[in-house]
Write a protein that holds these residues in place. Structure first.
Motif, PDB file in Angstrom:
ATOM      1  N   THR A 296     -13.007  50.953 153.555  1.00 60.60           N
ATOM      2  CA  THR A 296     -12.784  52.169 152.774  1.00 60.60           C
ATOM      3  C   THR A 296     -11.736  53.017 153.482  1.00 60.60           C
ATOM      4  OG1 THR A 296     -14.588  53.297 153.911  1.00 60.60           O
ATOM      5  CG2 THR A 296     -15.134  52.176 151.839  1.00 60.60           C
ATOM      6  N   ALA A 297     -11.288  54.068 152.818  1.00 61.52           N
ATOM      7  CA  ALA A 297     -10.284  54.944 153.404  1.00 61.52           C
ATOM      8  C   ALA A 297     -10.722  56.389 153.213  1.00 61.52           C
ATOM      9  CB  ALA A 297      -8.930  54.704 152.750  1.00 61.52           C
ATOM     10  N   SER A 298     -10.592  57.168 154.261  1.00 64.00           N
ATOM     11  CA  SER A 298     -11.091  58.544 154.242  1.00 64.00           C
ATOM     12  C   SER A 298     -10.347  59.454 153.264  1.00 64.00           C
ATOM     13  CB  SER A 298     -11.007  59.141 155.647  1.00 64.00           C
ATOM     14  OG  SER A 298      -9.653  59.146 156.090  1.00 64.00           O
ATOM     15  N   CYS A 299      -9.149  59.107 152.874  1.00 68.16           N
ATOM     16  CA  CYS A 299      -8.365  59.990 152.004  1.00 68.16           C
ATOM     17  C   CYS A 299      -8.394  59.583 150.532  1.00 68.16           C
ATOM     18  CB  CYS A 299      -6.927  60.070 152.502  1.00 68.16           C
ATOM     19  SG  CYS A 299      -6.034  58.507 152.442  1.00 68.16           S
ATOM     20  N   SER A 300      -9.172  58.567 150.180  1.00 65.02           N
ATOM     21  CA  SER A 300      -9.235  58.121 148.788  1.00 65.02           C
ATOM     22  C   SER A 300     -10.623  57.570 148.477  1.00 65.02           C
ATOM     23  CB  SER A 300      -8.189  57.027 148.535  1.00 65.02           C
ATOM     24  OG  SER A 300      -8.364  56.456 147.258  1.00 65.02           O
ATOM     25  N   SER A 301     -11.269  58.169 147.511  1.00 62.10           N
ATOM     26  CA  SER A 301     -12.625  57.713 147.171  1.00 62.10           C
ATOM     27  C   SER A 301     -12.612  56.399 146.391  1.00 62.10           C
ATOM     28  CB  SER A 301     -13.354  58.783 146.353  1.00 62.10           C
ATOM     29  OG  SER A 301     -12.651  59.043 145.155  1.00 62.10           O
ATOM     30  N   SER A 302     -11.478  56.058 145.760  1.00 65.40           N
ATOM     31  CA  SER A 302     -11.409  54.828 144.963  1.00 65.40           C
ATOM     32  C   SER A 302     -10.887  53.618 145.746  1.00 65.40           C
ATOM     33  CB  SER A 302     -10.525  55.053 143.731  1.00 65.40           C
ATOM     34  OG  SER A 302      -9.197  55.346 144.143  1.00 65.40           O
ATOM     35  N   TYR A 303     -10.391  53.826 146.959  1.00 64.32           N
ATOM     36  CA  TYR A 303      -9.804  52.737 147.752  1.00 64.32           C
ATOM     37  C   TYR A 303     -10.853  51.750 148.228  1.00 64.32           C
ATOM     38  CZ  TYR A 303      -7.842  50.241 151.716  1.00 64.32           C
ATOM     39  OH  TYR A 303      -7.451  49.259 152.589  1.00 64.32           O
ATOM     40  N   ARG A 304     -10.522  50.456 148.098  1.00 66.19           N
ATOM     41  CA  ARG A 304     -11.295  49.365 148.686  1.00 66.19           C
ATOM     42  C   ARG A 304     -10.298  48.350 149.218  1.00 66.19           C
ATOM     43  NH1 ARG A 304     -16.185  50.534 149.953  1.00 66.19           N
ATOM     44  NH2 ARG A 304     -17.039  48.484 149.693  1.00 66.19           N
TER      45      ARG A 304
ATOM     46  N   VAL B 117      -5.525  36.898 159.899  1.00 69.00           N
ATOM     47  CA  VAL B 117      -4.240  36.512 160.470  1.00 69.00           C
ATOM     48  C   VAL B 117      -3.131  37.007 159.548  1.00 69.00           C
ATOM     49  CG1 VAL B 117      -2.768  34.588 161.191  1.00 69.00           C
ATOM     50  CG2 VAL B 117      -5.242  34.448 161.532  1.00 69.00           C
ATOM     51  N   GLY B 118      -2.124  37.646 160.127  1.00 73.46           N
ATOM     52  CA  GLY B 118      -1.000  38.169 159.357  1.00 73.46           C
ATOM     53  C   GLY B 118      -1.246  39.616 158.975  1.00 73.46           C
ATOM     54  N   VAL B 119      -0.332  40.499 159.337  1.00 67.50           N
ATOM     55  CA  VAL B 119      -0.484  41.931 159.047  1.00 67.50           C
ATOM     56  C   VAL B 119      -0.621  42.124 157.543  1.00 67.50           C
ATOM     57  CG1 VAL B 119       0.632  44.195 159.189  1.00 67.50           C
ATOM     58  CG2 VAL B 119       0.772  42.598 161.117  1.00 67.50           C
ATOM     59  N   CYS B 120      -1.585  42.940 157.150  1.00 67.94           N
ATOM     60  CA  CYS B 120      -1.845  43.120 155.721  1.00 67.94           C
ATOM     61  C   CYS B 120      -0.764  43.970 155.049  1.00 67.94           C
ATOM     62  CB  CYS B 120      -3.227  43.730 155.495  1.00 67.94           C
ATOM     63  SG  CYS B 120      -3.538  45.273 156.320  1.00 67.94           S
ATOM     64  N   TYR B 121      -0.616  43.746 153.733  1.00 65.46           N
ATOM     65  CA  TYR B 121       0.330  44.505 152.924  1.00 65.46           C
ATOM     66  C   TYR B 121      -0.227  45.909 152.722  1.00 65.46           C
ATOM     67  CZ  TYR B 121       3.462  45.927 149.239  1.00 65.46           C
ATOM     68  OH  TYR B 121       4.394  46.611 148.510  1.00 65.46           O
ATOM     69  N   ASP B 122       0.612  46.907 152.979  1.00 60.97           N
ATOM     70  CA  ASP B 122       0.219  48.303 152.807  1.00 60.97           C
ATOM     71  C   ASP B 122       1.350  49.030 152.095  1.00 60.97           C
ATOM     72  OD1 ASP B 122      -1.397  50.654 153.192  1.00 60.97           O
ATOM     73  OD2 ASP B 122      -0.106  51.210 154.869  1.00 60.97           O
TER      74      ASP B 122
ATOM     75  N   GLY C 264      -4.667  47.817 154.684  1.00 61.36           N
ATOM     76  CA  GLY C 264      -3.772  47.525 153.572  1.00 61.36           C
ATOM     77  C   GLY C 264      -4.015  48.384 152.353  1.00 61.36           C
ATOM     78  N   SER C 265      -3.085  48.289 151.396  1.00 59.35           N
ATOM     79  CA  SER C 265      -3.225  48.988 150.113  1.00 59.35           C
ATOM     80  C   SER C 265      -2.263  48.376 149.107  1.00 59.35           C
ATOM     81  CB  SER C 265      -2.946  50.486 150.262  1.00 59.35           C
ATOM     82  OG  SER C 265      -1.588  50.710 150.562  1.00 59.35           O
ATOM     83  N   HIS C 266      -2.361  48.819 147.875  1.00 59.23           N
ATOM     84  CA  HIS C 266      -1.524  48.314 146.778  1.00 59.23           C
ATOM     85  C   HIS C 266      -0.856  49.472 146.049  1.00 59.23           C
ATOM     86  CE1 HIS C 266      -3.220  44.303 147.166  1.00 59.23           C
ATOM     87  NE2 HIS C 266      -4.401  44.864 147.278  1.00 59.23           N
ATOM     88  N   SER C 267       0.057  49.153 145.161  1.00 59.35           N
ATOM     89  CA  SER C 267       0.754  50.197 144.407  1.00 59.35           C
ATOM     90  C   SER C 267      -0.219  51.054 143.610  1.00 59.35           C
ATOM     91  CB  SER C 267       1.813  49.587 143.491  1.00 59.35           C
ATOM     92  OG  SER C 267       1.223  48.704 142.557  1.00 59.35           O
ATOM     93  N   LYS C 268      -1.304  50.464 143.122  1.00 54.73           N
ATOM     94  CA  LYS C 268      -2.291  51.236 142.355  1.00 54.73           C
ATOM     95  C   LYS C 268      -2.946  52.310 143.210  1.00 54.73           C
ATOM     96  CE  LYS C 268      -6.147  48.022 143.070  1.00 54.73           C
ATOM     97  NZ  LYS C 268      -6.763  48.733 144.154  1.00 54.73           N
ATOM     98  N   ASP C 269      -2.957  52.118 144.539  1.00 51.70           N
ATOM     99  CA  ASP C 269      -3.529  53.106 145.454  1.00 51.70           C
ATOM    100  C   ASP C 269      -2.554  54.238 145.732  1.00 51.70           C
ATOM    101  OD1 ASP C 269      -5.947  51.582 146.003  1.00 51.70           O
ATOM    102  OD2 ASP C 269      -4.686  50.261 147.221  1.00 51.70           O
TER     103      ASP C 269
ATOM    104  N   LEU D 189      -0.913  55.933 150.885  1.00 49.47           N
ATOM    105  CA  LEU D 189      -2.046  56.643 151.475  1.00 49.47           C
ATOM    106  C   LEU D 189      -1.812  56.865 152.965  1.00 49.47           C
ATOM    107  CD1 LEU D 189      -4.955  54.634 149.791  1.00 49.47           C
ATOM    108  CD2 LEU D 189      -4.099  56.898 149.144  1.00 49.47           C
ATOM    109  N   SER D 190      -2.172  58.028 153.442  1.00 54.59           N
ATOM    110  CA  SER D 190      -2.014  58.341 154.863  1.00 54.59           C
ATOM    111  C   SER D 190      -3.126  57.744 155.719  1.00 54.59           C
ATOM    112  CB  SER D 190      -1.991  59.860 155.054  1.00 54.59           C
ATOM    113  OG  SER D 190      -3.221  60.418 154.609  1.00 54.59           O
ATOM    114  N   CYS D 191      -4.131  57.171 155.080  1.00 54.62           N
ATOM    115  CA  CYS D 191      -5.303  56.673 155.806  1.00 54.62           C
ATOM    116  C   CYS D 191      -5.440  55.151 155.730  1.00 54.62           C
ATOM    117  CB  CYS D 191      -6.556  57.348 155.271  1.00 54.62           C
ATOM    118  SG  CYS D 191      -6.766  57.120 153.493  1.00 54.62           S
ATOM    119  N   THR D 192      -4.341  54.455 155.417  1.00 53.93           N
ATOM    120  CA  THR D 192      -4.338  52.987 155.432  1.00 53.93           C
ATOM    121  C   THR D 192      -3.231  52.523 156.364  1.00 53.93           C
ATOM    122  OG1 THR D 192      -2.881  52.876 153.502  1.00 53.93           O
ATOM    123  CG2 THR D 192      -5.264  52.777 153.094  1.00 53.93           C
TER     124      THR D 192
END
Length: 134
Positions: free
Chosen positions: A49-57, A66-71, A92-97, A100-103
């Motif tokens: 989860t992410a502290s700055c977004s209640s909808s983030y997963r 393995v491999g740095v995640c896409y953010d 990580g995160s996606h465009s729909k997110d 975010l400052s917390c990913t």
């Protein structure tokens, strides 16, 4: 070779053909690309989860990855990535997110900027430091 490693190396190979603002030799670019693609990291429950977004997963369950995640909007060094995961930021995160400052992680242009040892360039600004190849 893992598909993600091969894709990251192929991406860096194509992009290194452009003319970066500073001269970074091909071997350095490829070594950096490989270090991001093969980086082993741990995800914990805090990174789901992410502290700055209640909808983030996060896409990543707790465990070894393995491999740095896409953010989306991400531009982190490996040390920054590890430190931010340890501090409990989202993996990580996606465009729909949105950005975010917390990913933590890297996006496409952030990855290229890190491989070229450049400041942060975005998809819409990377043309300032590159040239079109045929």
């Amino acid at each position: 070779m893992d598909r993600r490693v091969a894709a990251a190396i192929a991406c860096a190979t194509v992009l290194v053909a452009a003319a970066p603002a500073r001269a970074v030799d091909r071997d350095t670019v490829m070594a950096t690309a490989k270090s991001f693609a093969t980086h082993v990291w741990q995800s914990t429950q805090a990174n789901v989860t992410a502290s700055c977004s209640s909808s983030y997963r996060s896409d990543y369950a707790p465990g070894t990855n393995v491999g740095v995640c896409y953010d989306w909007g991400g531009w982190k060094s490996l040390d920054e990535f590890d430190a931010e995961l340890a501090a409990g930021q989202g993996a990580g995160s996606h465009s729909k997110d949105g950005i975010l400052s917390c990913t933590t992680g890297v996006d496409c242009s952030g990855f290229v900027s890190k491989c070229w040892e450049e400041d942060q360039y975005t998809t819409s600004s990377v043309d300032r430091i590159s040239t079109k190849i045929s």
